[in-house]
Every structure is written in C-alpha cells, then in structure tokens.
Write a protein that holds these residues in place. Structure first.
Motif, PDB file in Angstrom:
ATOM      1  N   LEU A 183     112.877  27.577  -7.623  1.00 57.56           N
ATOM      2  CA  LEU A 183     112.001  26.939  -8.608  1.00 57.56           C
ATOM      3  C   LEU A 183     110.603  26.707  -8.037  1.00 57.56           C
ATOM      4  CD1 LEU A 183     114.448  24.291 -10.126  1.00 57.56           C
ATOM      5  CD2 LEU A 183     113.519  26.315 -11.265  1.00 57.56           C
ATOM      6  N   PHE A 184     110.528  26.298  -6.773  1.00 56.44           N
ATOM      7  CA  PHE A 184     109.221  26.069  -6.160  1.00 56.44           C
ATOM      8  C   PHE A 184     108.400  27.351  -6.129  1.00 56.44           C
ATOM      9  CE2 PHE A 184     106.613  26.474  -2.317  1.00 56.44           C
ATOM     10  CZ  PHE A 184     105.667  25.490  -2.573  1.00 56.44           C
ATOM     11  N   ILE A 185     109.012  28.435  -5.678  1.00 55.45           N
ATOM     12  CA  ILE A 185     108.286  29.702  -5.532  1.00 55.45           C
ATOM     13  C   ILE A 185     107.865  30.241  -6.895  1.00 55.45           C
ATOM     14  CG2 ILE A 185     108.542  32.114  -4.837  1.00 55.45           C
ATOM     15  CD1 ILE A 185     110.388  31.101  -2.582  1.00 55.45           C
TER      16      ILE A 185
ATOM     17  N   THR B 120     103.479  31.230 -10.606  1.00 52.97           N
ATOM     18  CA  THR B 120     103.047  31.136 -12.014  1.00 52.97           C
ATOM     19  C   THR B 120     101.792  30.297 -12.151  1.00 52.97           C
ATOM     20  OG1 THR B 120     105.319  31.395 -12.818  1.00 52.97           O
ATOM     21  CG2 THR B 120     103.714  30.382 -14.317  1.00 52.97           C
ATOM     22  N   TYR B 121     101.832  29.078 -11.627  1.00 56.31           N
ATOM     23  CA  TYR B 121     100.711  28.162 -11.840  1.00 56.31           C
ATOM     24  C   TYR B 121      99.493  28.527 -11.003  1.00 56.31           C
ATOM     25  CZ  TYR B 121     103.868  25.230 -14.513  1.00 56.31           C
ATOM     26  OH  TYR B 121     104.729  24.766 -15.473  1.00 56.31           O
ATOM     27  N   THR B 122      99.705  29.035  -9.804  1.00 52.92           N
ATOM     28  CA  THR B 122      98.563  29.428  -8.973  1.00 52.92           C
ATOM     29  C   THR B 122      97.811  30.583  -9.607  1.00 52.92           C
ATOM     30  OG1 THR B 122      99.676  28.684  -6.955  1.00 52.92           O
ATOM     31  CG2 THR B 122      97.843  30.212  -6.692  1.00 52.92           C
ATOM     32  N   LEU B 123      98.552  31.604 -10.047  1.00 52.21           N
ATOM     33  CA  LEU B 123      97.898  32.754 -10.657  1.00 52.21           C
ATOM     34  C   LEU B 123      97.278  32.386 -12.002  1.00 52.21           C
ATOM     35  CD1 LEU B 123     100.444  35.575  -9.760  1.00 52.21           C
ATOM     36  CD2 LEU B 123      98.209  35.138  -8.731  1.00 52.21           C
TER      37      LEU B 123
ATOM     38  N   GLN C 296      93.361  32.781 -12.788  1.00 47.35           N
ATOM     39  CA  GLN C 296      92.901  33.495 -13.979  1.00 47.35           C
ATOM     40  C   GLN C 296      92.020  32.605 -14.849  1.00 47.35           C
ATOM     41  OE1 GLN C 296      95.814  35.865 -15.986  1.00 47.35           O
ATOM     42  NE2 GLN C 296      94.829  35.680 -17.976  1.00 47.35           N
ATOM     43  N   GLN C 297      92.411  31.339 -14.982  1.00 46.36           N
ATOM     44  CA  GLN C 297      91.612  30.418 -15.777  1.00 46.36           C
ATOM     45  C   GLN C 297      90.226  30.210 -15.150  1.00 46.36           C
ATOM     46  OE1 GLN C 297      92.254  29.344 -18.741  1.00 46.36           O
ATOM     47  NE2 GLN C 297      94.349  30.144 -18.802  1.00 46.36           N
ATOM     48  N   ILE C 298      90.182  30.151 -13.830  1.00 47.67           N
ATOM     49  CA  ILE C 298      88.891  29.962 -13.142  1.00 47.67           C
ATOM     50  C   ILE C 298      87.988  31.162 -13.362  1.00 47.67           C
ATOM     51  CG2 ILE C 298      87.823  29.798 -10.857  1.00 47.67           C
ATOM     52  CD1 ILE C 298      90.232  28.088 -10.008  1.00 47.67           C
ATOM     53  N   ILE C 299      88.565  32.375 -13.245  1.00 49.94           N
ATOM     54  CA  ILE C 299      87.764  33.587 -13.444  1.00 49.94           C
ATOM     55  C   ILE C 299      87.252  33.649 -14.888  1.00 49.94           C
ATOM     56  CG2 ILE C 299      87.803  36.108 -13.471  1.00 49.94           C
ATOM     57  CD1 ILE C 299      89.893  35.971 -11.225  1.00 49.94           C
TER      58      ILE C 299
ATOM     59  N   GLN D 251      96.474  19.646 -18.635  1.00 49.62           N
ATOM     60  CA  GLN D 251      97.032  18.974 -19.809  1.00 49.62           C
ATOM     61  C   GLN D 251      98.092  19.835 -20.496  1.00 49.62           C
ATOM     62  OE1 GLN D 251      94.484  18.784 -23.304  1.00 49.62           O
ATOM     63  NE2 GLN D 251      96.433  18.968 -24.376  1.00 49.62           N
ATOM     64  N   THR D 252      97.777  21.097 -20.755  1.00 50.03           N
ATOM     65  CA  THR D 252      98.696  21.966 -21.482  1.00 50.03           C
ATOM     66  C   THR D 252      99.920  22.339 -20.647  1.00 50.03           C
ATOM     67  OG1 THR D 252      97.361  23.867 -20.792  1.00 50.03           O
ATOM     68  CG2 THR D 252      96.907  22.933 -22.962  1.00 50.03           C
ATOM     69  N   SER D 253      99.805  22.295 -19.304  1.00 53.75           N
ATOM     70  CA  SER D 253     100.930  22.652 -18.423  1.00 53.75           C
ATOM     71  C   SER D 253     101.639  21.420 -17.884  1.00 53.75           C
ATOM     72  CB  SER D 253     100.417  23.509 -17.254  1.00 53.75           C
ATOM     73  OG  SER D 253      99.696  24.628 -17.696  1.00 53.75           O
ATOM     74  N   TYR D 254     101.355  20.258 -18.464  1.00 56.73           N
ATOM     75  CA  TYR D 254     101.778  19.000 -17.840  1.00 56.73           C
ATOM     76  C   TYR D 254     103.292  18.903 -17.679  1.00 56.73           C
ATOM     77  CZ  TYR D 254     101.467  14.148 -16.421  1.00 56.73           C
ATOM     78  OH  TYR D 254     101.532  12.998 -15.686  1.00 56.73           O
ATOM     79  N   VAL D 255     104.056  19.256 -18.691  1.00 62.59           N
ATOM     80  CA  VAL D 255     105.513  19.120 -18.613  1.00 62.59           C
ATOM     81  C   VAL D 255     106.070  20.015 -17.506  1.00 62.59           C
ATOM     82  CG1 VAL D 255     107.682  19.496 -19.841  1.00 62.59           C
ATOM     83  CG2 VAL D 255     105.741  18.444 -21.018  1.00 62.59           C
ATOM     84  N   GLY D 256     105.618  21.268 -17.471  1.00 64.26           N
ATOM     85  CA  GLY D 256     106.071  22.175 -16.422  1.00 64.26           C
ATOM     86  C   GLY D 256     105.632  21.730 -15.042  1.00 64.26           C
ATOM     87  N   LEU D 257     104.398  21.224 -14.939  1.00 66.47           N
ATOM     88  CA  LEU D 257     103.899  20.743 -13.642  1.00 66.47           C
ATOM     89  C   LEU D 257     104.669  19.519 -13.174  1.00 66.47           C
ATOM     90  CD1 LEU D 257     100.042  21.145 -14.184  1.00 66.47           C
ATOM     91  CD2 LEU D 257     101.453  22.437 -12.578  1.00 66.47           C
TER      92      LEU D 257
END
Length: 583
Positions: free
Chosen positions: A141-143, A148-151, A155-158, A326-332
C-alpha cells in the motif's frame, strides 16, 4: 505544520533507501524518468486540448465546417496520445511497484529476522501489532500510494506551471466586472484560484483529519480479526476436543465487533469529508462562471463563448493543482495511516536492536570444551529478576538433568545459553567451534516436504537420503519414510509425540556437540521416552545432553542434576542437587 514536516520525514525514511542505496536504484530512476517523459507528453496534449476547446466551440458558433473537420482530426490525435500514454504509464508504474516491493519486503524481513528481532518483539509485548500484515500488506500500500500521489503531484506541478502562464495572459486581457466596476489586476485569475483552494482545503482538513487515526485502527482491528481466525484454524483439534466452538465464536464476534464499530466511525467521517469535498469541488466550475458572467454578457471578453470555455478549462486545471490535497484527502489519510504503521515497525525494530546492544549478559567463547556460567541474573522483559546462577559448569560429554517447578525459569536458562535472551546481567563462556542445538517442547515444522521439516534449518541436500531414512527409523517413524517428499502442514498431521520424534531425528542428523532438551520428549509415554533416550545415549556418546524434565524416570539417563531452587521474593537460583539438599 509540524505534522506535515514529520510526515515528509517519515516518507523520506521509508523511501530514500530504495532510491539511493538499493542495487535496483539505476533501473528505478530509468523507469521514473520514462514515466515523467510520458507525463510531459500528457501535459503537452492537455495544453493543446485547452486551445482545442476554443477552436472547437468557435467552429460551431461560426458554422465553420472546415475548421470543425480540422479540429475533429486534431481531437483524434490528442486522444490517441493520451490513451497510449495512459497504457504505457500503467505498465511502467506496475513494473516499478513490483521491483520496489521486492526490495523493500526483503529489507523489512531482514529487520524482522535479524538477531532474533521477531522473537524479542513478541516477548516484550511491543506495540507493533501483526508485523506479518505490515510486511505483506502495508508495504504494498505504501509503494502503490507513493508512486500514485508523487507522480500525480509532479504532473499537477507541471500542468500548473504551464497553465499558470496561460491564466496570467488571460487575466491581462479579460476584465472582472463586479457591481459595474472592473476589479481586474495582473494575475487575478491565479489569486482567485489560490484563495479558493486554500479555503476549501482548510475546510476539508478540519472535517477529515481524524481519518488518519481511524484508518490506522481499522488496519489493526482487521489484522487482529484475521489473526484470531488463523489461531482457530491452527488449534482446531484442541478447540473441538474441549467443545470450545461457542467460546471461540463469541471471541471472534468480539473481534469482528471492533472491526464493525470502527468501520462505522470511518464511514461516518468519510461521509462528512466527502460531502464537503464533493460539494466544494462542484462549486469549482461555478466560481469562474459567476465571475466571468457579467463581462461576457457585457461583450467584454475577446473570443466570445469559445474564450469562456478555454478560460474555464485553464482555471479548472490550475485550481485542481492548488486543491490536490483537498481532492485526494481521503486517500492521503489512508496512506498516512500506512506510513505511521511502517514507521512504527522500524522504530520497534530499532528499539529491539537497542535492547540487544544494551544487554549486560556477556557471552564469550573460550578454548575449553565446556559451558561455564560464571554469574547470571536473568530478568523478565519487565526488568523483574527471574533466575540466578553462579559458577555453574556443564562439561563435555556430561548428561545433566535440570529440574524445578513449572515457571521456575528453566526455559529462560536455556534461552540465555542459546544467546536469544538479552534481559539481565551476567557472564557466560561457551566452547569455541562447537555445535549447540536446543529442542523446544513444541517443535517447529515448516509447511512443505517432510524431508525439509526433518532437516530444518539445513537444506535437505546436506544429508544423504539413507541418513535421513535411518534417522526416522531410529526415532520409530519408519512408516513415514515413503512420505518424505510429501508436501503438507505437518504440525496438523502429526501427533505431539510424533512431532517431538521428528525433532529428535533432526538432532541426530545435525549431530550437535551440546544438545539441550526443553521437555522435548514430554508428549511421549514413559516407555517410548526411555527407548528414545537409550538410543540417544548410544548414538551420541560423546555429546553433552542437558534435559529439562519432571519425570523421575529421566534421572537414570543423566549423571548429575541441577535444581531451580526458589528464593525469597519469588525468584529461582540454579544449584547442584546435593547443594540444594543442604538448605
């Protein structure tokens, strides 16, 4: 802020070793660079997609058939690029996940197994519950979430950087009419997006922050329930004999009750979080429409409705980057619980190693063929003194019987000699280059071939097949010779006495210089035990045999007796039987 810094440090602690020190790091970096390259392709396609909105909408508004056909072909090209990129990215990320999981699992298994950490974590009552689940499930789950979140964040930053420039240019060309006054200023679209994102993220965090602890507990309750089910399966015979099914059912339902109760807490908190999250996300598109409506109806927006579509899509892209958390809060929140559990595992392993490093039981090697306990005060893990011994010597070839009440610490003495018990103070000297083997009352038989269970922990190939078959005959298990290559759960198939016979066969093959029996024949009847000891004394004449036992029939097979004598305060002291009689 402190919690955020702590989380970043935890992520670095868990992930950095793979990316910096592992033998797979070159491959991992190549995979991540390939993934980022595809990500850039996706971003560029989305940038062109943003411009496509303007031209596609205007083709309809202007009834321009040629422009419509041109934009249709362009759309198909953009869709093909995005589709191909998505497939390749999924494959690369899956490859990276498998490679990383293999390395990280191996590292955690090393931490768990190194210097008997797994044993100390169990006997110290450490807070690390269900390490098997942390290794099998939490690492994966960690990996998966890290990738997922790092990429996604990259992508969001770019996309944010590119669309930020687009919004900046649009802010200069489009007025912001509110109450008949133009409130526009350079970059006002960006400021609006930032303020709105900060407000919505703050609200969602306040509502959903308890999810981290709730998800942490959920994984613990689920693991406890699963472990209890395994315990019932492994002890099904004893439960059946005692007619304990109703008790076990009730106990399992209590465990399930913890799972259900916490699940409702998680669901309730998720419902509140998602209500706010979804509601605020629905307002994202409305914000820019409300702000641009007066300017559009006043005819002050160059490009007309097509420009509105382009601005809305660009604003939504920048806002998505701002509201990533905010949108990824539950998964994070779920990921944070996994991070905490894996970090706790590492902390517990380090603490276990510190216990070993700080142990004051000093065991050294010497040239004499004897075990010498100069002095020993062995404690319980709580620090309470349990046993003591002084000037105790076990010489080469001796047959020694250790007696005492149940709970007198006889097994603890064997654990100290085996160098797996770090609690206490003392000095012991062990013979150099001599093989020592301890047989516990409950033997360990790994799942697999019977031949592997007999030879454990050595590979079966170390011994000849005739030697293995003879060892079975020596312990009266000749009927299992044809089944040596049969794969089974032998702890379930063999009786307690048969399991102990397998352990003795293991000792015959290993042929130790010092053999310790921790009631390792207690499940046998006395005649069988006598036959076995007679055989052992014949096969292992030169070996030192030290036995823990309560039966008087064992006395004749041993030269001397050591007694665990109770002391004031409930502790026990090991003395020669003759010395004990003087008190």
């Amino acid at each position: 802020m402190r919690n955020l810094i702590k989380t970043v440090k935890q992520i670095g602690r868990l992930s950095a070793p793979y990316w910096i020190r592992s033998e797979d790091r070159a491959k991992a970096w190549l995979l991540i660079l390939a993934d980022v390259a595809l990500m850039v392709l996706v971003v560029m396609a989305n940038v062109r997609y943003n411009k496509w909105f303007l031209d596609w909408t205007n083709a309809f508004m202007l009834s321009n058939y040629a422009l419509w056909k041109q934009q249709l072909v362009l759309f198909l090209a953009i869709a093909a690029a995005l589709t191909l990129s998505a497939g390749l990215k999924a494959y690369i990320e899956g490859w990276l996940t498998v490679s990383w999981r293999n390395w990280m699992t191996s590292r955690y298994l090393d931490d768990w197994m190194n210097n008997h950490n797994h044993y100390r974590l169990q006997i110290t009552g450490n807070s690390t519950d269900n390490p098997d689940q942390r290794i099998q499930e939490d690492i994966n789950l960690f990996i998966t979430n890290f990738i997922t979140y790092t990429l996604q964040l990259i992508q969001q930053i770019i996309m944010f950087a590119i669309f930020l420039m687009i919004l900046w240019d649009l802010s200069s060309a489009i007025p912001l009419f509110l109450g008949g006054t133009d409130w526009s200023f350079p970059g006002y679209f960006i400021v609006i997006a930032l303020v709105w994102a900060f407000l919505t993220t703050f609200i969602v965090h306040k509502v959903g922050r308890r999810l981290v602890k709730l998800n942490y507990n959920q994984q613990r309750y689920e693991a406890d329930f699963r472990f209890s089910l395994v315990r019932v399966r492994e002890n099904s015979e004893q439960i059946s004999l005692l007619r304990g099914e109703d008790v076990e059912h009730e106990s399992l339902m209590v465990r399930l009750g913890d799972v259900i109760a916490n699940t409702f807490r998680v669901v309730s908190r998720m419902m509140k979080t998602l209500l706010w999250n979804t509601g605020l996300s629905m307002l994202n598109g409305l914000v820019i429409s409300v702000l641009l409506g007066p300017s559009y109806f006043a005819g002050s927006i160059p490009g007309g409705y097509g420009a509105i579509m382009q601005i809305s899509q660009a604003f939504q892209t920048v806002l998505t980057a701002f509201t990533f958390f905010q949108t990824s809060y539950v998964g994070l929140a779920t990921w944070k619980a996994v991070i905490n559990r894996l970090s706790d595992f590492l902390d517990s392993s380090r603490h276990s190693e510190e216990i070993l490093a700080n142990s004051e039981i000093n065991i050294t090697k010497h040239a004499l063929d004897e075990i010498r306990v100069d002095r020993l005060d062995a404690n319980l893990p709580t620090g309470q003194l349990q046993i003591s011994a002084k000037d105790m010597v076990i010489k080469h070839g001796e047959k020694v019987l250790v007696k005492g009440k149940t709970g007198a610490g006889k097994t603890t003495l064997f654990r100290v000699i085996a160098d797996i018990w770090p609690f206490g103070q003392g000095s012991l000297r062990m013979p150099e280059d001599k093989k020592i083997m301890v047989l516990p009352q409950q033997p360990y038989l790994p799942i697999g071939r019977l031949v592997d269970a007999i030879c454990y922990p050595e590979p079966a190939e170390k011994y000849s097949r005739p030697a293995i078959e003879q060892a079975l005959r020596d312990v009266d298990l000749e009927k299992f010779v044809p089944r040596l290559d049969e794969v089974a759960h032998w702890n379930h198939l063999l009786s307690g006495g048969e399991q102990q016979r397998v352990a003795v066969a293991r000792a015959l093959l290993y042929n130790p210089d010092y053999l310790f029996f921790d009631e390792a024949t207690a499940s046998m009847d006395e005649p069988s035990e006598e036959v076995l000891y007679t055989m052992l004394l014949d096969r292992m004449k030169d070996a030192t045999i030290v036995s823990i036992g309560h039966r008087s029939s064992l006395q004749k097979f041993h030269d001397r007796t050591i007694v665990a004598e109770q002391q004031p305060g409930g502790t026990y002291r090991f003395v020669e039987e003759q010395a004990a009689l003087k008190y």
